[in-house]
Write an enzyme that holds these catalytic residues in place. Structure first.
Site, PDB file in Angstrom:
ATOM      1  N   LYS A   1      -1.840   7.678  -5.296  1.00  0.00           N
ATOM      2  CA  LYS A   1      -1.445   8.935  -4.622  1.00  0.00           C
ATOM      3  C   LYS A   1       0.043   8.899  -4.292  1.00  0.00           C
ATOM      4  O   LYS A   1       0.441   8.689  -3.137  1.00  0.00           O
ATOM      5  CB  LYS A   1      -2.258   9.138  -3.344  1.00  0.00           C
ATOM      6  CG  LYS A   1      -3.700   9.498  -3.624  1.00  0.00           C
ATOM      7  CD  LYS A   1      -4.406   9.968  -2.361  1.00  0.00           C
ATOM      8  CE  LYS A   1      -5.881   9.724  -2.453  1.00  0.00           C
ATOM      9  NZ  LYS A   1      -6.286   8.366  -2.004  1.00  0.00           N
TER      10      LYS A   1
ATOM     11  N   GLY B   1      -5.897   7.779   5.671  1.00  0.00           N
ATOM     12  CA  GLY B   1      -4.913   8.830   5.979  1.00  0.00           C
ATOM     13  C   GLY B   1      -4.297   8.626   7.351  1.00  0.00           C
ATOM     14  O   GLY B   1      -3.081   8.739   7.526  1.00  0.00           O
TER      15      GLY B   1
ATOM     16  N   GLY C   1      -9.237   3.085   2.901  1.00  0.00           N
ATOM     17  CA  GLY C   1      -9.491   3.583   1.546  1.00  0.00           C
ATOM     18  C   GLY C   1      -9.679   2.495   0.524  1.00  0.00           C
ATOM     19  O   GLY C   1     -10.377   1.509   0.742  1.00  0.00           O
TER      20      GLY C   1
ATOM     21  N   ARG D   1     -17.987   1.575   8.659  1.00  0.00           N
ATOM     22  CA  ARG D   1     -17.613   2.454   9.775  1.00  0.00           C
ATOM     23  C   ARG D   1     -18.635   2.423  10.907  1.00  0.00           C
ATOM     24  O   ARG D   1     -18.263   2.581  12.071  1.00  0.00           O
ATOM     25  CB  ARG D   1     -17.412   3.882   9.268  1.00  0.00           C
ATOM     26  CG  ARG D   1     -16.122   3.987   8.492  1.00  0.00           C
ATOM     27  CD  ARG D   1     -15.895   5.331   7.911  1.00  0.00           C
ATOM     28  NE  ARG D   1     -14.493   5.459   7.511  1.00  0.00           N
ATOM     29  CZ  ARG D   1     -14.027   6.379   6.717  1.00  0.00           C
ATOM     30  NH1 ARG D   1     -14.834   7.296   6.221  1.00  0.00           N
ATOM     31  NH2 ARG D   1     -12.754   6.422   6.424  1.00  0.00           N
TER      32      ARG D   1
HETATM   33  P1  AMP Z   1      -4.789   5.255  -3.596  1.00  0.00           P
HETATM   34  O1  AMP Z   1      -5.898   6.129  -3.120  1.00  0.00           O
HETATM   35  O2  AMP Z   1      -3.479   5.931  -3.652  1.00  0.00           O
HETATM   36  O3  AMP Z   1      -4.735   3.952  -2.821  1.00  0.00           O
HETATM   37  O4  AMP Z   1      -5.119   4.894  -5.096  1.00  0.00           O
HETATM   38  C1  AMP Z   1      -6.157   4.023  -5.454  1.00  0.00           C
HETATM   39  C2  AMP Z   1      -6.425   4.179  -6.907  1.00  0.00           C
HETATM   40  O5  AMP Z   1      -5.243   3.913  -7.643  1.00  0.00           O
HETATM   41  C3  AMP Z   1      -7.475   3.243  -7.445  1.00  0.00           C
HETATM   42  O6  AMP Z   1      -8.602   3.979  -7.813  1.00  0.00           O
HETATM   43  C4  AMP Z   1      -6.809   2.597  -8.656  1.00  0.00           C
HETATM   44  O7  AMP Z   1      -7.647   2.548  -9.785  1.00  0.00           O
HETATM   45  C5  AMP Z   1      -5.646   3.527  -8.928  1.00  0.00           C
HETATM   46  N1  AMP Z   1      -4.533   2.896  -9.623  1.00  0.00           N
HETATM   47  C6  AMP Z   1      -3.876   1.777  -9.291  1.00  0.00           C
HETATM   48  N2  AMP Z   1      -2.954   1.471 -10.214  1.00  0.00           N
HETATM   49  C7  AMP Z   1      -3.016   2.422 -11.165  1.00  0.00           C
HETATM   50  C8  AMP Z   1      -2.316   2.652 -12.374  1.00  0.00           C
HETATM   51  N3  AMP Z   1      -1.373   1.814 -12.809  1.00  0.00           N
HETATM   52  N4  AMP Z   1      -2.650   3.748 -13.094  1.00  0.00           N
HETATM   53  C9  AMP Z   1      -3.610   4.587 -12.660  1.00  0.00           C
HETATM   54  N5  AMP Z   1      -4.302   4.421 -11.529  1.00  0.00           N
HETATM   55  C10 AMP Z   1      -4.017   3.351 -10.782  1.00  0.00           C
END
Ligand code: AMP
Length: 414
Positions: free
Chosen positions: A217, A394, A371, A36
């Protein structure tokens, strides 16, 4: 872009107040990722070269409206000073008499950095109600406090520049409200770049346009998934996002991450994709684990075989990697947000790495949402093959959803 940028205005001899997103991750006082800071350098250098005096402001972490040395921007002002090889003075606060005196004193070519804007509850439009009675708290004028803070910040300078794309989805005193009290309010070069890439993908993508949505998420990403289904030619849903869809389709998902209450939305998205002739791809196999750990026992199972009760899907399987890579191969525009599995663990990083490779090989205009997708791309070593890596997770999601970003809307039109 329909908003003015720093390149559209006269800066020589002016005092510039610039909002940046210096909310960098750190560990025991050491910055662990300075992306950043690096991303803001072109605008910082441009403003100084034009002969302006520069006052920087940013938030850092969540100090909950109170001054807290743990969230001081000192680590950033020190690092910026090293990078630019010039003094960067850190003010003791972002408002107040002492800061105003320092701001009045900045000369062309010099930099003053204000302390964390979130040391004041008014920044986020909140009021500290500790010690107030319920009645007093209810009467506290939240808007007036935020306006007063914004007005004070704006009073330091002739020009307001917003280069904090990562905070542009917030209507805070230092991001959007400050523009109300500034005669001139324009975008920085990073903001311009973010809007150019993301805006291009939304308004006029080169086709085939492929969107890849993964991560964990689920509720936060279904809205953007719904929007993208209408706009793209192919949408790939992987990672933790996929299991809500799989369960809604009647497949066994074991203990995999999912949200039951979103199964109807998932079915609606599948129906929308059909109606819009959008190719919606879900994983056809998964790498499953018997424990939430990199060292768990693993198996590859197809979606039809299903995931046994005590197991969970932590990555996409090899057939899914092939299917997804094939869909990405001919893409001209790719938007990607969220990993295909628990990529932080080496045993579950193969799916995410395969997608990184496919995106890199496609030669498409590739836009990586902020992210974890950014960490995943960095970890794969293919970051330099991507066209644009967004600094705002976000904010980039909200922009792709078609929402107005207050930190952009507040800027002067061209
Ligand atoms: P996000 O912030 O929504 O992009 O989520 C990122 C996180 O999703 C990372 O820390 C990954 O470890 C987690 N993630 C990805 N696939 C899976 C899964 N199948 N089960 C649980 N966590 C996951």
């Amino acid at each position: 872009m329909d908003k003015k940028t720093v390149a559209d205005i006269e800066l020589s001899g002016k005092k510039v107040l610039m909002r940046v997103d210096f909310n960098v991750p750190s560990n025991e006082g050491v910055i662990t990722d300075e992306t950043r800071i690096q991303a803001a350098l072109p605008t910082i250098k441009y403003i100084l070269e034009q002969g302006a005096a520069l006052i920087l402001m940013s938030h850092m972490g969540r100090p909950k409206g109170e001054a807290n040395p743990k969230f001081s921007l000192k680590i950033v002002s020190d690092r910026l000073s090293e990078i630019l090889d010039q003094e960067v003075t850190l003010a003791p606060d972002c408002i107040g008499a002492e800061t105003a005196a320092l701001a009045a004193d900045v000369k062309p070519g010099q930099i003053l950095m204000l302390e964390n804007t979130r040391f004041h509850a008014a920044e986020e439009g909140k009021v500290k109600t500790d010690g107030l009675s319920e009645e007093e708290a209810a009467k506290a004028d939240i808007k007036a406090a935020q306006d007063a803070m914004a007005k004070e910040l704006a009073s330091y300078a002739d020009v307001y520049v917003n280069d904090a794309f990562g905070a542009a989805h917030r209507s805070h005193a230092s991001t959007a409200v400050v523009a109300k009290y500034s005669d001139v309010a324009v975008a920085g070069l990073l903001m311009e770049k973010e809007l150019k890439y993301l805006g291009g993908a939304v308004q006029n993508p080169e086709r085939p346009f492929v969107a890849i949505i993964g991560g964990a998420k689920i509720s936060g990403k279904l809205e953007v998934t719904e929007k993208l289904v209408e706009k793209c030619d192919t949408i790939i849903i992987g990672g933790g996002m996929a299991y809500t869809f799989q369960k809604a389709l009647g497949n066994k998902i074991g203990k995999s991450i999912h949200e039951d209450e979103l199964m109807d939305t998932a079915l609606r998205i599948l129906a929308d994709a059909k109606a819009n002739n959008t190719n919606l791809l879900l994983p056809v196999d998964n790498k499953i684990a018997d424990d939430w750990s990199n060292d768990a026992n693993t198996q590859i199972v197809t979606v039809e075989e299903g995931i046994p009760d005590e197991w969970e899907g932590l990555d996409i399987g090899p057939k899914s990697m092939e299917l997804f890579a094939d869909a990405i191969k001919d893409a001209k525009t790719v938007v990607w947000n969220g990993p295909m599995g628990c990529f932080e663990w080496d045993n579950f990083a193969a799916g995410t790495n395969a997608i990184c490779q496919a995106v890199a090989d496609s030669g498409s205009i590739s836009i990586i949402g902020g992210g974890d997708s950014v960490s995943a791309v960095n970890k794969s070593g293919l970051a330099d093959k991507m066209s644009h890596i967004s600094t705002g997770g976000g904010a980039s999601l909200e922009f792709l959803e078609g929402k107005v970003l207050p930190g952009v809307a507040c800027l002067n039109d061209k």
